[in-house]
Design an enzyme around this catalytic site. Structure first.
Site, short mmCIF file in Angstrom:
data_model
loop_
_atom_site.label_atom_id
_atom_site.label_comp_id
_atom_site.label_asym_id
_atom_site.label_seq_id
_atom_site.Cartn_x
_atom_site.Cartn_y
_atom_site.Cartn_z
N HIS A 282 0.87 -1.32 -0.27
CA HIS A 282 0.19 -0.07 0.08
C HIS A 282 0.88 1.25 -0.01
CE1 HIS A 282 -3.63 2.49 0.92
NE2 HIS A 282 -2.68 3.28 1.69
N ASP B 291 -14.80 3.32 8.78
CA ASP B 291 -13.75 4.21 8.10
C ASP B 291 -14.25 5.25 7.01
OD1 ASP B 291 -11.00 5.36 7.46
OD2 ASP B 291 -11.54 4.55 5.47
N ARG C 143 -14.23 13.62 9.16
CA ARG C 143 -12.84 14.18 9.16
C ARG C 143 -12.74 15.37 8.19
NH1 ARG C 143 -9.33 9.36 8.80
NH2 ARG C 143 -7.43 11.15 8.74
N SER D 47 -6.99 4.62 9.76
CA SER D 47 -7.97 4.68 8.35
C SER D 47 -7.23 3.66 7.52
CB SER D 47 -8.05 6.03 7.94
OG SER D 47 -8.33 6.13 6.54
N LYS E 38 -8.32 -0.68 6.53
CA LYS E 38 -8.94 -1.21 5.20
C LYS E 38 -7.91 -2.47 4.89
CE LYS E 38 -8.98 2.99 4.11
NZ LYS E 38 -9.13 4.41 3.79
#
Ligand code: URA
Ligand code: CA
Length: 433
Positions: free
Chosen positions: A82, A161, A168, A183, A187
Site C-alpha cells: 500500500h 472508516d 474528518r 484509517s 482497510k
C-alpha cells in the site's frame, strides 16, 4: 457507557480501553452515536494523540465494522502493498506481475483515485476491455492458479472508516497521525493480507509533507500491523517530484510495460526493487533482501515478469496485444512538447502541481462523479539532477481539449532549472518494527 464520558476522558488525555474504543466505533457505525459527538471525539484525538495500543484497538474495531475478506483459501503467504499516495506512482502495476512471477501470491484489492490521476484500478481500465470487477470465487481461483489478480474493492470494507473519513474531511481532523494510520490499516486488515508492505511517501506530492511526520506515520502503522498479527514494514520514499516519467493513466500503463521490458525510468525501477524485495522476503520466497532482489532481476531480465503481466491482462479480459503494440491504446488528439527556456540542471519538479496539471487535462477526478480521460497526461523527459539544454524537450503534454495554455504555464512554473547538479534521494528510510 456514555459517549460524553469517553469524549471527556480523551479530552483530558486519559487512555481509552479496548471496550471503550469498540463502543465508540460500534455506536458510530450503527448510528447510535451522532456526528457531533464523533466530531468532538476526533478533535480530542487530534490534540491528545493515542498510544499504539489504543490505535490498534481503533484499527481493529474499524476493520471489524464490515466485511472481513477471507483469503485463507489462497495458498501461501499473501503480501499486500500500500502506498500513502503520490503523483505518477505506477509501482503497483509493475510489482503485481513481477512478484507474482517469482511465486508470491498477489491478491490485490485496489481503489479508484480521487486526485491527480486515477488509482491503480482506473489505470488498469486504460487497457482496452480490462475487467476490474471479478466475482470473489474467480478472484481466488485466479490467484491460486496464476498467482495474480487485481480487483476493485468489493463488499462493505471498513464502513466505519468511510463514515469517519467523510466526517474528518469537514471537521479539520484529517491530518492526525493516529486517525490516518487507523484509517489505512483498518482497510488493509479487512482485505485479508497476511503481511503488509507500506510505501509511506513524503514531500510535496504526498500526504505527509515533511520527513518527520512521514516517519511517525510509518512507525505507527508498522506497530499497529504487527500488534494486529500481520507482519508489517514500511519504506519511506520521496515524493517531492513525480515517480517515473509518466503521469496519466494510459501513459503510466505504457511506462509499466516499458519497466517490465527492462527499460523503465531509474527511480521507478529502484522503487520496484526495494518494495518487491521486501514483499518476496515477507512471503518467504527468499531468505534475504539480496537474494530476493536477484530473483526479481532474473524475472525481469528473462521476460518472465512481462509474460505474467500478459497472462494477467488476458485472464481479466483485456487486450494483451497492447504489450507489443502501444497504438492499440487510445490516443490523445494533441501532443505538445515544451522546450526548455534555459540550460542547466533540473533542480526541482513540484510533484503536486504537476499532478494538478495532469488532472486539469482530465487524467484525474476533481470530484467522485467526474469521469477520467485515460489518454491524457504528461511525460517528463528530465528528472531532478539531469542536465538540460535550451530548446530540449522538458515534458510532453498529451491533451484532448483546448486551450492548454494554462497547463503549459503551470508546467513551466513548476519545473525549475538551476546551474548546479543535485542528487535526488528516493529512499528516505526503512522501518521494520
Ligand atoms: N488515506 C486513507 O485511507 N485514510 C486517511 O486518513 C488518509 C489517507
Ligand atoms: Ca510514473
Amino acid at each position: 457507557m456514555r459517549m460524553v464520558d469517553l469524549i471527556e476522558k480523551k479530552k483530558n488525555g486519559v487512555n481509552l480501553s479496548k471496550n471503550e474504543i469498540e463502543f465508540i466505533i460500534g455506536g458510530y457505525t450503527e448510528g447510535s452515536i451522532p456526528d457531533y459527538q464523533m466530531s468532538a471525539f476526533l478533535m480530542s484525538v487530534y490534540f491528545q494523540d493515542m498510544t499504539d495500543e489504543e490505535i490498534t484497538y481503533l484499527t481493529l474495531a474499524m476493520a471489524n465494522s464490515g466485511d472481513m475478506i477471507d483469503l485463507s483459501s489462497i495458498h501461501g503467504i499473501k503480501v499486500d502493498k500500500h502506498s500513502t499516495g503520490g503523483v505518477g506512482d505506477t509501482t503497483t502495476i509493475v510489482l503485481a506481475p513481477l512478484v507474482a512471477s517469482v511465486g508470491v501470491p498477489v491478491a490485490k484489492m485496489s481503489g479508484r483515485g480521487l486526485g491527480h490521476t486515477g488509482g491503480t484500478i482506473d489505470k488498469l481500465e486504460a487497457i482496452p476491455d480490462f475487467q476490474v470487477e471479478i466475482p470473489n470465487e474467480r478472484f481466488i481461483q485466479l490467484v491460486n492458479e496464476t498467482k495474480v489478480a487485481v480487483t476493485g474493492q468489493s463488499g462493505d470494507l471498513a464502513p466505519a472508516d468511510k463514515k469517519m473519513y467523510a466526517l474528518r474531511d469537514v471537521t479539520a481532523t484529517v491530518d492526525s497521525i493516529p486517525l490516518i494510520a487507523s484509517s489505512i490499516m483498518s482497510k488493509k486488515i479487512a482485505s485479508g493480507a497476511d503481511a503488509i508492505v507500506l510505501d509511506v511517501t513524503t514531500g510535496e506530492g504526498a500526504f505527509m509533507k515533511n520527513l518527520e511526520d512521514a516517519k511517525r506515520l510509518a512507525q505507527t502503522m508498522v506497530s499497529i500491523g504487527n500488534l494486529a498479527g500481520r507482519k508489517t514494514m514500511a519504506v519511506i520514499s520521496d515524493m517531492s517530484q513525480p515517480l517515473g516519467n509518466a503521469v496519466g493513466n494510459t501513459l503510466e500503463i505504457i511506462e509499466a510495460i516499458e519497466t517490465l521490458k527492462g527499460r523503465g525510468p531509474k527511480d521507478l525501477k529502484e522503487m520496484v526493487y526495494v518494495l518487491g524485495s521486501q514483499m518476496v522476503v515477507l512471503a518467504g520466497k527468499a531468505a534475504s533482501l539480496d537474494e530476493a532482489k536477484i530473483l526479481l532481476e532474473d524475472a525481469l531480465a528473462s521476460g518472465k515478469a512481462l509474460e505474467k503481466f500478459r497472462e494477467m491482462i488476458t485472464n481479466q479480459g483485456g487486450d494483451a496485444a497492447v504489450i507489443d503494440d502501444y497504438s492499440r491504446f487510445g490516443n490523445a488528439k494533441f501532443v505538445i512538447d515544451l522546450p526548455a527556456k534555459a540550460s542547466g540542471y533540473v533542480h526541482h519538479i513540484h510533484a503536486e502541481n504537476v499532478g494538478i496539471a495532469a488532472m486539469l487535462l482530465g487524467a484525474g477526478r476533481q470530484t467522485k462523479e467526474d469521469s477520467i480521460d485515460y489518454n491524457v497526461g504528461v511525460v517528463l523527459h528530465k528528472k531532478v539532477g539531469e542536465a538540460v539544454a535550451t530548446g530540449e524537450s522538458l515534458v510532453t503534454i498529451y491533451a484532448n481539449t483546448e486551450p492548454i495554455d494554462e497547463v503549459k504555464e503551470m508546467l513551466y512554473q513548476n519545473i525549475a532549472i538551476g546551474d548546479k547538479a543535485v542528487e535526488p534521494v528516493l529512499i528516505r528510510g526503512i522501518i521494520t518494527e
